[in-house]
Design a protein around this motif. Structure first.
Motif, PDB file in Angstrom:
ATOM      1  N   GLU A 155     -37.183 -22.123 -41.100  1.00  0.00           N
ATOM      2  CA  GLU A 155     -36.102 -22.129 -42.075  1.00  0.00           C
ATOM      3  C   GLU A 155     -35.895 -23.570 -42.505  1.00  0.00           C
ATOM      4  O   GLU A 155     -35.844 -24.470 -41.673  1.00  0.00           O
ATOM      5  CB  GLU A 155     -34.811 -21.553 -41.499  1.00  0.00           C
ATOM      6  N   ARG A 156     -35.765 -23.770 -43.831  1.00  0.00           N
ATOM      7  CA  ARG A 156     -35.668 -25.119 -44.382  1.00  0.00           C
ATOM      8  C   ARG A 156     -34.415 -25.216 -45.236  1.00  0.00           C
ATOM      9  O   ARG A 156     -34.194 -24.376 -46.117  1.00  0.00           O
ATOM     10  CB  ARG A 156     -36.909 -25.432 -45.222  1.00  0.00           C
ATOM     11  N   SER A 157     -33.624 -26.233 -44.993  1.00  0.00           N
ATOM     12  CA  SER A 157     -32.370 -26.355 -45.742  1.00  0.00           C
ATOM     13  C   SER A 157     -32.146 -27.801 -46.186  1.00  0.00           C
ATOM     14  O   SER A 157     -31.265 -28.486 -45.666  1.00  0.00           O
ATOM     15  CB  SER A 157     -31.185 -25.871 -44.902  1.00  0.00           C
ATOM     16  N   PRO A 158     -32.952 -28.290 -47.132  1.00  0.00           N
ATOM     17  CA  PRO A 158     -32.736 -29.657 -47.642  1.00  0.00           C
ATOM     18  C   PRO A 158     -31.621 -29.677 -48.678  1.00  0.00           C
ATOM     19  O   PRO A 158     -31.271 -28.647 -49.269  1.00  0.00           O
ATOM     20  CB  PRO A 158     -34.078 -29.989 -48.287  1.00  0.00           C
ATOM     21  N   ARG A 159     -31.072 -30.847 -48.907  1.00  0.00           N
ATOM     22  CA  ARG A 159     -30.120 -31.035 -49.993  1.00  0.00           C
ATOM     23  C   ARG A 159     -30.825 -31.765 -51.133  1.00  0.00           C
ATOM     24  O   ARG A 159     -31.839 -32.432 -50.920  1.00  0.00           O
ATOM     25  CB  ARG A 159     -28.900 -31.816 -49.494  1.00  0.00           C
ATOM     26  N   PRO A 160     -30.295 -31.651 -52.347  1.00  0.00           N
ATOM     27  CA  PRO A 160     -30.943 -32.308 -53.492  1.00  0.00           C
ATOM     28  C   PRO A 160     -31.152 -33.800 -53.246  1.00  0.00           C
ATOM     29  O   PRO A 160     -30.309 -34.477 -52.655  1.00  0.00           O
ATOM     30  CB  PRO A 160     -29.948 -32.067 -54.640  1.00  0.00           C
TER      31      PRO A 160
END
Length: 379
Positions: free
Chosen positions: A147-152
């Motif tokens: 699961e990947r959750s980067p921010r802009p």
């Protein structure tokens, strides 16, 4: 010589502003990447994480394996995501690290770990997350997260393949094409959109580019909210048939609910609805749902939704971590479901699980035919 082909690649709690630091944060790590367990001293989901910081070199996968062994972990835990901050490094090593992260079931995010000047603990350092970046080859490693959750703007695309003294144009082009091919295979393995591939071909002297919100979602780089739902299907079972559908929000291999609708010979209830999920490899990790409720959506706009608590729900678990929650439907509930109303089955789980256990059954016209076939062949 200018190389013609070049490849680039670029939640936890909300970012804490740098102004929260009493002094300037320590310099960013640029030596070989290391891995350490960090935490803010709290007892919550997201209060601990794995800090992965520094340059990605050939022994990065071995360093990650050594970290897991040191912690006594067989793999990652969802409550301890791997937080990357890196200026990049070797593309081949980054892909090897990404595959190691995927094999360990890790979640990836981006951020830098620094001491928290406002807290102190004699037994263990108290840390905090500040803004970080994952640049160049680091983006390839980041994609290894299940699961990947980067921010802009946290992922930065910059050239991966650079000029080397004495490298001929023909040799450089061949190396670039081979690397491009291997990265294409890797992107498919990691579930990134194939359209990301062309974004990685950039002139060696091109400026770095950050990935914005539209890129993260559109290229399946942020996969934390991707929703997958299968149509209802008939499956033979114990001399009869059942109707089954699955629903997942998040990455492939993540938490997935299965709803099974069936009838049982010799039972007065016209049908039963079962909610199941694999919670973990340890039977002790399966929650005991309490309370259990069934909720029917309103029949029409302005109508009333209906909910009932199921006192006689069946709950069981297996040694390999599966939990099963089964309730008998009333004739009115089954008729409402077949008429197109949504029916939600939910089981309460402890707050520290960090997730609800609930799923909604909604039948299309095609689904109703599937369900009718299953209900003509009780198990």
């Amino acid at each position: 010589m200018r190389l013609v082909v070049s490849w680039i690649a670029g939640g936890l709690a909300a970012l804490l502003p740098l102004t929260a630091l009493a002094a300037d944060p320590p310099p960013r790590r640029t030596e070989a990447m290391s891995f350490s367990l960090a935490g803010n001293g709290g007892n919550c989901l997201g209060c601990e994480w794995v800090a992965a910081e520094g340059l990605i070199i050939a022994d990065a996968p071995a360093a990650f394996a050594a970290f897991l062994k040191q912690e006594g972990w067989s793999g990652c835990y969802s409550a301890e995501p791997v937080m990357l901050d890196s200026p990049g490094g070797d593309a081949e090593a980054a892909m090897a690290l990404g595959r190691a992260l995927r094999a360990a079931g890790c979640t990836t995010s981006v951020g830098r770990t620094v001491p928290d000047p406002e807290s102190a603990d004699a037994g263990r350092p108290i840390e905090m997350e500040i803004a970080g970046q994952c640049e160049g080859a680091c983006v390839l490693a980041f994609l290894g997260g299940q699961e990947r959750s980067p921010r802009p703007d946290q992922l930065v695309l910059s050239p991966l393949l650079v000029d080397r003294p004495g490298l001929s144009a023909a040799k450089g082009l061949a190396e670039g094409l081979m690397l491009a091919s291997r990265i294409g295979v890797y992107l498919a393995e990691m579930g990134a959109d194939p359209a990301f591939g062309p974004r990685l071909a950039l002139a060696p002297d091109a400026p770095p580019q950050t990935l914005g919100a539209a890129d993260l979602a559109g290229l399946a780089i942020d996969n934390s909210e991707i929703e997958t739902r299968t149509p209802w299907q008939v499956t033979p079972y114990r001399g009869g048939a059942v109707a089954v559908t699955t629903h997942r929000i998040g990455p492939q291999g993540g938490d997935e609910n299965t709803l099974t609708l069936f009838c049982r010979r010799g039972k007065p209830a016209p049908a039963a609805l079962m909610l199941s999920r694999r919670w973990g490899a340890d039977k002790n990790n399966v929650p005991s749902p309490e309370p259990v409720t069934l909720g029917l959506a309103a029949a029409e706009a302005g109508g009333q939704a209906v909910e009932r608590t199921v006192a006689d729900a069946e709950s069981r678990e297996t040694d390999d971590g599966w939990g099963f929650l089964t309730v008998d439907l009333t004739a009115a509930e089954l008729a409402a479901l077949q008429a197109g109303r949504s029916l939600t089955l939910s089981g309460g789980v402890p707050p520290n699980w960090g997730t609800d256990w609930a799923e909604t059954a909604t039948l299309t016209a095609a689904d109703r035919d599937v369900v009718a076939l299953a209900l003509r062949n009780c198990i």
